[in-house]
Motif scaffolding. Structure first.
Motif, PDB file in Angstrom:
ATOM      1  N   LEU A  16       0.810  -1.216   0.000  1.00 25.60           N
ATOM      2  CA  LEU A  16       0.000   0.000   0.000  1.00 25.60           C
ATOM      3  C   LEU A  16       0.846   1.270   0.000  1.00 25.60           C
ATOM      4  CD1 LEU A  16      -2.745  -1.141   2.537  1.00 25.60           C
ATOM      5  CD2 LEU A  16      -3.038  -0.776   0.071  1.00 25.60           C
ATOM      6  N   GLY A  17       2.159   1.107   0.026  1.00 24.36           N
ATOM      7  CA  GLY A  17       3.053   2.255  -0.052  1.00 24.36           C
ATOM      8  C   GLY A  17       3.564   2.750   1.280  1.00 24.36           C
ATOM      9  N   ILE A  31       9.854   1.977  15.542  1.00 22.21           N
ATOM     10  CA  ILE A  31       9.492   2.296  14.163  1.00 22.21           C
ATOM     11  C   ILE A  31       9.825   3.743  13.868  1.00 22.21           C
ATOM     12  CG2 ILE A  31       7.521   2.523  12.583  1.00 22.21           C
ATOM     13  CD1 ILE A  31       8.283  -0.342  13.168  1.00 22.21           C
ATOM     14  N   ARG A  32      10.361   3.985  12.678  1.00 22.73           N
ATOM     15  CA  ARG A  32      10.657   5.343  12.216  1.00 22.73           C
ATOM     16  C   ARG A  32       9.942   5.571  10.887  1.00 22.73           C
ATOM     17  NH1 ARG A  32      12.408   5.186  16.624  1.00 22.73           N
ATOM     18  NH2 ARG A  32      14.460   5.762  17.377  1.00 22.73           N
ATOM     19  N   ASN A  33       9.494   6.789  10.713  1.00 21.76           N
ATOM     20  CA  ASN A  33       8.834   7.163   9.466  1.00 21.76           C
ATOM     21  C   ASN A  33       9.172   8.616   9.186  1.00 21.76           C
ATOM     22  OD1 ASN A  33       7.260   7.078   7.222  1.00 21.76           O
ATOM     23  ND2 ASN A  33       5.318   7.209   8.299  1.00 21.76           N
ATOM     24  N   TRP A  34       9.938   8.870   8.131  1.00 23.59           N
ATOM     25  CA  TRP A  34      10.412  10.209   7.826  1.00 23.59           C
ATOM     26  C   TRP A  34       9.604  10.925   6.758  1.00 23.59           C
ATOM     27  CZ3 TRP A  34      13.881   6.193   8.774  1.00 23.59           C
ATOM     28  CH2 TRP A  34      14.668   6.362   9.898  1.00 23.59           C
ATOM     29  N   GLU A  35       8.722  10.229   6.098  1.00 23.39           N
ATOM     30  CA  GLU A  35       7.969  10.871   5.030  1.00 23.39           C
ATOM     31  C   GLU A  35       6.497  10.494   5.121  1.00 23.39           C
ATOM     32  OE1 GLU A  35       8.908   8.809   1.115  1.00 23.39           O
ATOM     33  OE2 GLU A  35      10.724   8.438   2.263  1.00 23.39           O
ATOM     34  N   PRO A  36       5.631  11.336   4.594  1.00 21.54           N
ATOM     35  CA  PRO A  36       4.190  11.038   4.652  1.00 21.54           C
ATOM     36  C   PRO A  36       3.877   9.733   3.915  1.00 21.54           C
ATOM     37  CG  PRO A  36       4.559  13.292   3.929  1.00 21.54           C
ATOM     38  CD  PRO A  36       5.897  12.615   3.951  1.00 21.54           C
ATOM     39  N   GLU A  37       2.895   9.027   4.444  1.00 24.39           N
ATOM     40  CA  GLU A  37       2.474   7.773   3.826  1.00 24.39           C
ATOM     41  C   GLU A  37       1.178   7.980   3.062  1.00 24.39           C
ATOM     42  OE1 GLU A  37       3.703   4.143   6.346  1.00 24.39           O
ATOM     43  OE2 GLU A  37       2.245   5.276   7.500  1.00 24.39           O
ATOM     44  N   PRO A  38       0.904   7.114   2.102  1.00 20.32           N
ATOM     45  CA  PRO A  38      -0.423   7.153   1.484  1.00 20.32           C
ATOM     46  C   PRO A  38      -1.490   6.881   2.549  1.00 20.32           C
ATOM     47  CG  PRO A  38       1.084   5.788   0.192  1.00 20.32           C
ATOM     48  CD  PRO A  38       1.782   6.124   1.482  1.00 20.32           C
ATOM     49  N   ASP A  39      -2.634   7.484   2.377  1.00 19.84           N
ATOM     50  CA  ASP A  39      -3.725   7.319   3.348  1.00 19.84           C
ATOM     51  C   ASP A  39      -4.072   5.849   3.573  1.00 19.84           C
ATOM     52  OD1 ASP A  39      -3.887  10.054   3.654  1.00 19.84           O
ATOM     53  OD2 ASP A  39      -5.547  10.275   2.228  1.00 19.84           O
ATOM     54  N   GLU A  40      -4.035   5.049   2.494  1.00 22.10           N
ATOM     55  CA  GLU A  40      -4.387   3.636   2.611  1.00 22.10           C
ATOM     56  C   GLU A  40      -3.413   2.892   3.520  1.00 22.10           C
ATOM     57  OE1 GLU A  40      -3.800   5.126  -0.355  1.00 22.10           O
ATOM     58  OE2 GLU A  40      -5.820   5.341  -1.165  1.00 22.10           O
ATOM     59  N   GLU A  42      -1.479   4.207   5.898  1.00 24.23           N
ATOM     60  CA  GLU A  42      -1.657   4.717   7.263  1.00 24.23           C
ATOM     61  C   GLU A  42      -2.878   4.074   7.918  1.00 24.23           C
ATOM     62  OE1 GLU A  42      -0.903   6.959  10.679  1.00 24.23           O
ATOM     63  OE2 GLU A  42       0.357   6.797   8.893  1.00 24.23           O
ATOM     64  N   ALA A  43      -3.986   4.031   7.195  1.00 22.73           N
ATOM     65  CA  ALA A  43      -5.211   3.432   7.732  1.00 22.73           C
ATOM     66  C   ALA A  43      -5.017   1.940   7.995  1.00 22.73           C
ATOM     67  CB  ALA A  43      -6.374   3.656   6.763  1.00 22.73           C
ATOM     68  N   PHE A  44      -4.342   1.247   7.086  1.00 22.18           N
ATOM     69  CA  PHE A  44      -4.082  -0.180   7.274  1.00 22.18           C
ATOM     70  C   PHE A  44      -3.259  -0.412   8.532  1.00 22.18           C
ATOM     71  CE2 PHE A  44      -1.763  -4.118   6.746  1.00 22.18           C
ATOM     72  CZ  PHE A  44      -2.754  -4.987   6.312  1.00 22.18           C
ATOM     73  N   TRP A  45      -2.209   0.390   8.729  1.00 23.35           N
ATOM     74  CA  TRP A  45      -1.354   0.234   9.911  1.00 23.35           C
ATOM     75  C   TRP A  45      -2.171   0.440  11.193  1.00 23.35           C
ATOM     76  CZ3 TRP A  45       3.520  -1.544  10.372  1.00 23.35           C
ATOM     77  CH2 TRP A  45       4.125  -1.402  11.622  1.00 23.35           C
ATOM     78  N   LYS A  46      -2.948   1.519  11.219  1.00 25.47           N
ATOM     79  CA  LYS A  46      -3.722   1.834  12.427  1.00 25.47           C
ATOM     80  C   LYS A  46      -4.776   0.773  12.727  1.00 25.47           C
ATOM     81  CE  LYS A  46      -3.000   6.752  12.536  1.00 25.47           C
ATOM     82  NZ  LYS A  46      -3.571   8.067  12.655  1.00 25.47           N
ATOM     83  N   THR A  47      -5.401   0.247  11.704  1.00 21.27           N
ATOM     84  CA  THR A  47      -6.470  -0.724  11.878  1.00 21.27           C
ATOM     85  C   THR A  47      -5.956  -2.130  12.154  1.00 21.27           C
ATOM     86  OG1 THR A  47      -7.890   0.545  10.401  1.00 21.27           O
ATOM     87  CG2 THR A  47      -8.499  -1.751  10.761  1.00 21.27           C
ATOM     88  N   ASN A  48      -4.887  -2.523  11.482  1.00 19.99           N
ATOM     89  CA  ASN A  48      -4.469  -3.923  11.516  1.00 19.99           C
ATOM     90  C   ASN A  48      -3.209  -4.218  12.316  1.00 19.99           C
ATOM     91  OD1 ASN A  48      -6.435  -5.248   9.578  1.00 19.99           O
ATOM     92  ND2 ASN A  48      -5.703  -3.516   8.394  1.00 19.99           N
ATOM     93  N   VAL A  49      -2.383  -3.221  12.576  1.00 25.47           N
ATOM     94  CA  VAL A  49      -1.140  -3.474  13.301  1.00 25.47           C
ATOM     95  C   VAL A  49      -1.189  -2.852  14.693  1.00 25.47           C
ATOM     96  CG1 VAL A  49       1.368  -3.243  13.279  1.00 25.47           C
ATOM     97  CG2 VAL A  49       0.147  -3.647  11.135  1.00 25.47           C
TER      98      VAL A  49
END
Length: 70
Positions: A16-17, A31-40, A42-49
């Motif tokens: 999903l990018g 976890i590190r994240n330096w750049e914006p993620e696609p909405d899909e 981000e939503a997948f991570w929040k919902t499933n992880v």
């Protein structure tokens, strides 16, 4: 969504990018994240992880690309 194994969760998130990377220091993960993620992604991570137990989250995190290796 049915409960997925860690490999499937990590693969789908990346498909999903998602840009998150795991950092492993003294066998502790973060976890590190330096750049914006696609909405899909981000939503997948929040919902499933983020809803998993800490042990299951770690399993998924260890399957993400790491900044520890070149």
């Amino acid at each position: 969504m049915e409960q997925m194994n860690a490999r499937k969760l990590a693969d789908e998130y990346l498909r999903l990018g998602g840009h998150r990377r795991v950092v492993i220091d003294d066998n502790v993960t973060s976890i590190r994240n330096w750049e914006p993620e696609p909405d899909e992604a981000e939503a997948f991570w929040k919902t499933n992880v983020e809803t998993l137990t800490p042990e299951r989250q770690r399993e998924v995190e260890l399957l993400l690309p790491t900044i520890n290796r070149a």
